[in-house]
Design a protein around this motif. Structure first.
Motif, PDB file in Angstrom:
ATOM      1  N   VAL A 249      -1.846   3.171  -6.624  1.00 43.18           N
ATOM      2  CA  VAL A 249      -1.926   4.125  -7.735  1.00 43.18           C
ATOM      3  C   VAL A 249      -0.804   3.838  -8.723  1.00 43.18           C
ATOM      4  O   VAL A 249       0.364   3.724  -8.342  1.00 43.18           O
ATOM      5  CB  VAL A 249      -1.830   5.580  -7.230  1.00 43.18           C
ATOM      6  CG1 VAL A 249      -1.928   6.557  -8.392  1.00 43.18           C
ATOM      7  CG2 VAL A 249      -2.919   5.852  -6.203  1.00 43.18           C
ATOM      8  N   GLN A 250      -1.159   3.731  -9.971  1.00 39.80           N
ATOM      9  CA  GLN A 250      -0.197   3.470 -11.042  1.00 39.80           C
ATOM     10  C   GLN A 250      -0.410   4.499 -12.144  1.00 39.80           C
ATOM     11  O   GLN A 250      -1.513   4.633 -12.678  1.00 39.80           O
ATOM     12  CB  GLN A 250      -0.378   2.056 -11.599  1.00 39.80           C
ATOM     13  CG  GLN A 250       0.606   1.700 -12.711  1.00 39.80           C
ATOM     14  CD  GLN A 250       0.370   0.310 -13.263  1.00 39.80           C
ATOM     15  OE1 GLN A 250      -0.564  -0.376 -12.848  1.00 39.80           O
ATOM     16  NE2 GLN A 250       1.192  -0.111 -14.197  1.00 39.80           N
TER      17      GLN A 250
ATOM     18  N   GLY B  90      -8.734   8.538 -14.673  1.00 41.21           N
ATOM     19  CA  GLY B  90      -8.479   7.500 -13.680  1.00 41.21           C
ATOM     20  C   GLY B  90      -9.465   6.346 -13.794  1.00 41.21           C
ATOM     21  O   GLY B  90     -10.674   6.566 -13.947  1.00 41.21           O
ATOM     22  N   VAL B  91      -8.957   5.117 -13.752  1.00 37.73           N
ATOM     23  CA  VAL B  91      -9.780   3.911 -13.812  1.00 37.73           C
ATOM     24  C   VAL B  91      -9.465   3.054 -12.587  1.00 37.73           C
ATOM     25  O   VAL B  91      -8.305   2.667 -12.371  1.00 37.73           O
ATOM     26  CB  VAL B  91      -9.519   3.109 -15.106  1.00 37.73           C
ATOM     27  CG1 VAL B  91     -10.384   1.858 -15.120  1.00 37.73           C
ATOM     28  CG2 VAL B  91      -9.787   3.969 -16.329  1.00 37.73           C
ATOM     29  N   PHE B  92     -10.514   2.771 -11.768  1.00 39.38           N
ATOM     30  CA  PHE B  92     -10.313   2.003 -10.531  1.00 39.38           C
ATOM     31  C   PHE B  92     -10.820   0.572 -10.722  1.00 39.38           C
ATOM     32  O   PHE B  92     -11.954   0.352 -11.134  1.00 39.38           O
ATOM     33  CB  PHE B  92     -11.059   2.671  -9.376  1.00 39.38           C
ATOM     34  CG  PHE B  92     -10.914   1.933  -8.073  1.00 39.38           C
ATOM     35  CD1 PHE B  92      -9.693   1.884  -7.424  1.00 39.38           C
ATOM     36  CD2 PHE B  92     -11.994   1.289  -7.498  1.00 39.38           C
ATOM     37  CE1 PHE B  92      -9.547   1.217  -6.229  1.00 39.38           C
ATOM     38  CE2 PHE B  92     -11.866   0.613  -6.310  1.00 39.38           C
ATOM     39  CZ  PHE B  92     -10.638   0.576  -5.670  1.00 39.38           C
ATOM     40  N   ASP B  93      -9.951  -0.377 -10.442  1.00 46.02           N
ATOM     41  CA  ASP B  93     -10.290  -1.791 -10.516  1.00 46.02           C
ATOM     42  C   ASP B  93     -10.648  -2.287  -9.112  1.00 46.02           C
ATOM     43  O   ASP B  93      -9.795  -2.324  -8.219  1.00 46.02           O
ATOM     44  CB  ASP B  93      -9.100  -2.583 -11.084  1.00 46.02           C
ATOM     45  CG  ASP B  93      -9.490  -4.023 -11.421  1.00 46.02           C
ATOM     46  OD1 ASP B  93     -10.566  -4.461 -10.969  1.00 46.02           O
ATOM     47  OD2 ASP B  93      -8.716  -4.690 -12.125  1.00 46.02           O
ATOM     48  N   LYS B  94     -11.931  -2.655  -8.900  1.00 51.71           N
ATOM     49  CA  LYS B  94     -12.379  -3.064  -7.568  1.00 51.71           C
ATOM     50  C   LYS B  94     -11.760  -4.379  -7.131  1.00 51.71           C
ATOM     51  O   LYS B  94     -11.538  -4.603  -5.933  1.00 51.71           O
ATOM     52  CB  LYS B  94     -13.904  -3.190  -7.559  1.00 51.71           C
ATOM     53  CG  LYS B  94     -14.626  -1.864  -7.727  1.00 51.71           C
ATOM     54  CD  LYS B  94     -16.135  -2.058  -7.636  1.00 51.71           C
ATOM     55  CE  LYS B  94     -16.867  -0.733  -7.789  1.00 51.71           C
ATOM     56  NZ  LYS B  94     -18.344  -0.915  -7.696  1.00 51.71           N
ATOM     57  N   GLU B  95     -11.479  -5.251  -8.077  1.00 53.65           N
ATOM     58  CA  GLU B  95     -10.952  -6.564  -7.700  1.00 53.65           C
ATOM     59  C   GLU B  95      -9.511  -6.486  -7.218  1.00 53.65           C
ATOM     60  O   GLU B  95      -9.145  -7.057  -6.200  1.00 53.65           O
ATOM     61  CB  GLU B  95     -11.080  -7.518  -8.890  1.00 53.65           C
ATOM     62  CG  GLU B  95     -12.526  -7.809  -9.294  1.00 53.65           C
ATOM     63  CD  GLU B  95     -12.595  -8.773 -10.459  1.00 53.65           C
ATOM     64  OE1 GLU B  95     -11.509  -9.160 -10.958  1.00 53.65           O
ATOM     65  OE2 GLU B  95     -13.721  -9.149 -10.855  1.00 53.65           O
ATOM     66  N   THR B  96      -8.685  -5.778  -7.971  1.00 53.02           N
ATOM     67  CA  THR B  96      -7.265  -5.675  -7.612  1.00 53.02           C
ATOM     68  C   THR B  96      -6.944  -4.457  -6.765  1.00 53.02           C
ATOM     69  O   THR B  96      -5.805  -4.287  -6.336  1.00 53.02           O
ATOM     70  CB  THR B  96      -6.417  -5.636  -8.893  1.00 53.02           C
ATOM     71  OG1 THR B  96      -6.794  -4.486  -9.673  1.00 53.02           O
ATOM     72  CG2 THR B  96      -6.618  -6.884  -9.723  1.00 53.02           C
TER      73      THR B  96
ATOM     74  N   ALA C 101      -6.627  -1.385  -7.671  1.00 55.94           N
ATOM     75  CA  ALA C 101      -5.597  -0.619  -8.380  1.00 55.94           C
ATOM     76  C   ALA C 101      -6.260   0.550  -9.099  1.00 55.94           C
ATOM     77  O   ALA C 101      -7.290   0.390  -9.751  1.00 55.94           O
ATOM     78  CB  ALA C 101      -4.860  -1.502  -9.378  1.00 55.94           C
ATOM     79  N   LEU C 102      -5.676   1.727  -8.945  1.00 53.83           N
ATOM     80  CA  LEU C 102      -6.151   2.941  -9.615  1.00 53.83           C
ATOM     81  C   LEU C 102      -5.129   3.333 -10.672  1.00 53.83           C
ATOM     82  O   LEU C 102      -3.994   3.709 -10.350  1.00 53.83           O
ATOM     83  CB  LEU C 102      -6.340   4.082  -8.614  1.00 53.83           C
ATOM     84  CG  LEU C 102      -6.750   5.446  -9.205  1.00 53.83           C
ATOM     85  CD1 LEU C 102      -8.102   5.348  -9.895  1.00 53.83           C
ATOM     86  CD2 LEU C 102      -6.761   6.524  -8.129  1.00 53.83           C
ATOM     87  N   LYS C 103      -5.488   3.204 -11.922  1.00 51.70           N
ATOM     88  CA  LYS C 103      -4.598   3.539 -13.034  1.00 51.70           C
ATOM     89  C   LYS C 103      -4.943   4.942 -13.529  1.00 51.70           C
ATOM     90  O   LYS C 103      -6.081   5.222 -13.895  1.00 51.70           O
ATOM     91  CB  LYS C 103      -4.743   2.527 -14.170  1.00 51.70           C
ATOM     92  CG  LYS C 103      -4.288   1.123 -13.774  1.00 51.70           C
ATOM     93  CD  LYS C 103      -4.364   0.170 -14.948  1.00 51.70           C
ATOM     94  CE  LYS C 103      -3.878  -1.230 -14.552  1.00 51.70           C
ATOM     95  NZ  LYS C 103      -3.935  -2.172 -15.688  1.00 51.70           N
ATOM     96  N   VAL C 104      -3.939   5.813 -13.518  1.00 50.00           N
ATOM     97  CA  VAL C 104      -4.104   7.210 -13.913  1.00 50.00           C
ATOM     98  C   VAL C 104      -3.329   7.438 -15.204  1.00 50.00           C
ATOM     99  O   VAL C 104      -2.125   7.143 -15.280  1.00 50.00           O
ATOM    100  CB  VAL C 104      -3.611   8.174 -12.815  1.00 50.00           C
ATOM    101  CG1 VAL C 104      -3.795   9.621 -13.242  1.00 50.00           C
ATOM    102  CG2 VAL C 104      -4.358   7.903 -11.516  1.00 50.00           C
TER     103      VAL C 104
END
Length: 438
Positions: free
Chosen positions: A43-44, A128-134, A136-139
């Motif tokens: 989470v970032q 929130g945007v979740f990147d399946k490859e990395t 990483a969940l950017k909030v």
């Protein structure tokens, strides 16, 4: 023979598994495929940046479906809708969001300075945007005034800047906004914010008419204590904190809980936490406190050490509040932050609405609070030389104020100390009489 055997085998399988039903083994495999394993996401949280525009969220109350329109436009080859954000040159915080669908004469317009954005909402949202490859969940936090209500506007027609009553949220009073913010904090806030909201609400109950009516009913059943009433009158005339003249111990003469209420103790931790650091800097604190840091470190009982630290913190806030109300206040003193709950109490006790500066009787009352707390911090035997410097006074008037609190001045090794004998004995108040003109 082989073909006949295969036909017979298929007929048996079909008989065992009717149409529409599958073997249990195949169902279990499909169920395993559908089950999703937990993902450990990093989470970032992205904070606002002065050089970047924060995310803007728009919604369509008219029923317009942007996704459906986007799919239709892509099939017809018109492309995605045109989205523009406008900023006011004179007032940069004012933004306008315009969404223009292709092939339509209607624009959807939303602003953050009219309509629902002006209803005083204090809520915060997050995208929130979740990147399946990395993984990483950017909030990204989104303020309430960054959520736009996109109303339809026919292109070419003029519209008034004033919103209609149907599209504008009802204007809330200050009390209603405070209540909504408090309810939201209690529902979704952290433990510390909930505790703070309850304390502020308790303080505001003093001016509530309904609370006053309930208080009047309770006061009718209370028996008036004449001795306490006389004590209060003396408290007002002498400008001293609440006291108990019949106390048999010095710490009971001026009850500490009446000087520093229990709701304020949790906001006086600055000196205690600063004391935990190896190279703590007490440069901004009064001389009275700096001269006692070494003795403070020697206290073995943590609860007692914490108590003395809080008393020191309260003395610091009282002195800084007095200096902040002066004409020649320095920039460093003016920048001193007093906890809001403590500042609210100081303002109600020592300031006068019709005066910009503290009147003399309120200054005397504030000084009395400081001197009483110095007695607590020094085990009721304090040398008042350094506190006189902090109050920017000479030793003679400070000595007189200690005597007015019921203290006795003793001399040891060429130094004067203020002690507090019990029961309290106050000097007689001298009344000034004006000479009659003949």
């Amino acid at each position: 023979m082989d073909s006949d055997a295969e036909d017979t085998k298929s007929q048996v399988e079909n008989a065992e598994h009717p149409k529409g039903l599958e073997p249990l083994a195949k169902k279990a495999k499909k169920k395993q495929k559908k089950e999703r394993l937990p993902v450990q996401a990093k989470v970032q949280i992205l904070h606002d940046h002065p050089d970047k525009i924060p995310p803007i969220v728009g919604y369509f109350p008219s029923g317009f479906d942007p996704q459906k329109a986007l799919d239709n436009d892509s099939e017809s080859g018109l492309g995605s809708p045109n989205i523009k954000v406008y900023r006011n040159k004179k007032m940069p915080k004012r933004l306008q969001l315009v969404v223009s669908p292709n092939g339509s004469s209607v624009d959807f317009v939303g602003t953050n300075y009219s309509g629902e954005a002006t209803a005083g909402q204090k809520c915060m949202y997050a995208l929130g945007v979740f990147d399946k490859e990395t993984h990483a969940l950017k909030v990204v936090p989104i303020a309430a005034n960054k959520i736009f209500r996109l109303d339809p506007r026919v292109r070419g027609l003029e519209y008034s800047d004033k919103e209609t009553e149907s599209s504008t949220a009802v204007e809330l009073t200050a009390k209603e906004r405070a209540d909504r913010a408090r309810y939201t904090t209690i529902l979704w806030g952290s433990k510390s914010s909930i505790k703070m909201a309850k304390k502020i609400h308790a303080l505001r109950q003093e001016g509530d008419p309904l609370s006053q009516k309930e208080l009047d009913v309770k006061l009718k059943n209370i028996v008036v204590n004449k001795e306490a009433l006389e004590s209060t009158e003396a408290h007002v005339s002498r400008n001293i904190p609440p006291y108990d003249a019949s106390a048999t111990a010095p710490e009971q003469a001026y009850p500490l809980e009446k000087i520093i209420p229990n709701v304020e103790w949790d906001y006086l931790e600055d000196i205690y936490y600063l004391l935990q650091q190896n190279e703590a800097d007490f440069k901004g604190y009064p001389t009275f406190i700096c001269n006692r840091i070494d003795e403070l470190k020697k206290i073995q009982d943590e609860s007692e050490k914490r108590k003395v630290c809080r008393i020191f913190s309260y003395i610091n806030h009282l002195i800084k509040f007095k200096e902040q109300q002066a004409v020649n206040c320095s920039a460093s003193t003016r920048a001193h932050k007093i906890p809001s709950i403590v500042h609210h109490k100081f303002s109600s006790m020592f300031t006068v609405p019709e005066s910009k500066w503290l009147p003399s009787e309120k200054i005397n009352l504030l000084i009395s609070y400081v001197l009483v707390l110095t007695l607590f911090s020094d085990q009721f035997r304090t040398n008042y030389t350094d506190i006189a410097k902090d109050l920017k006074m000479s030793s003679v008037p400070v000595r007189q104020r200690y005597e007015n609190l019921g203290c006795k001045i003793i001399r040891e090794n060429k130094l004067f100390y203020a002690t507090l004998p019990v029961p309290l004995q106050f000097p007689e108040l001298r009344q000034r009489y004006k000479r009659k003109r003949t």
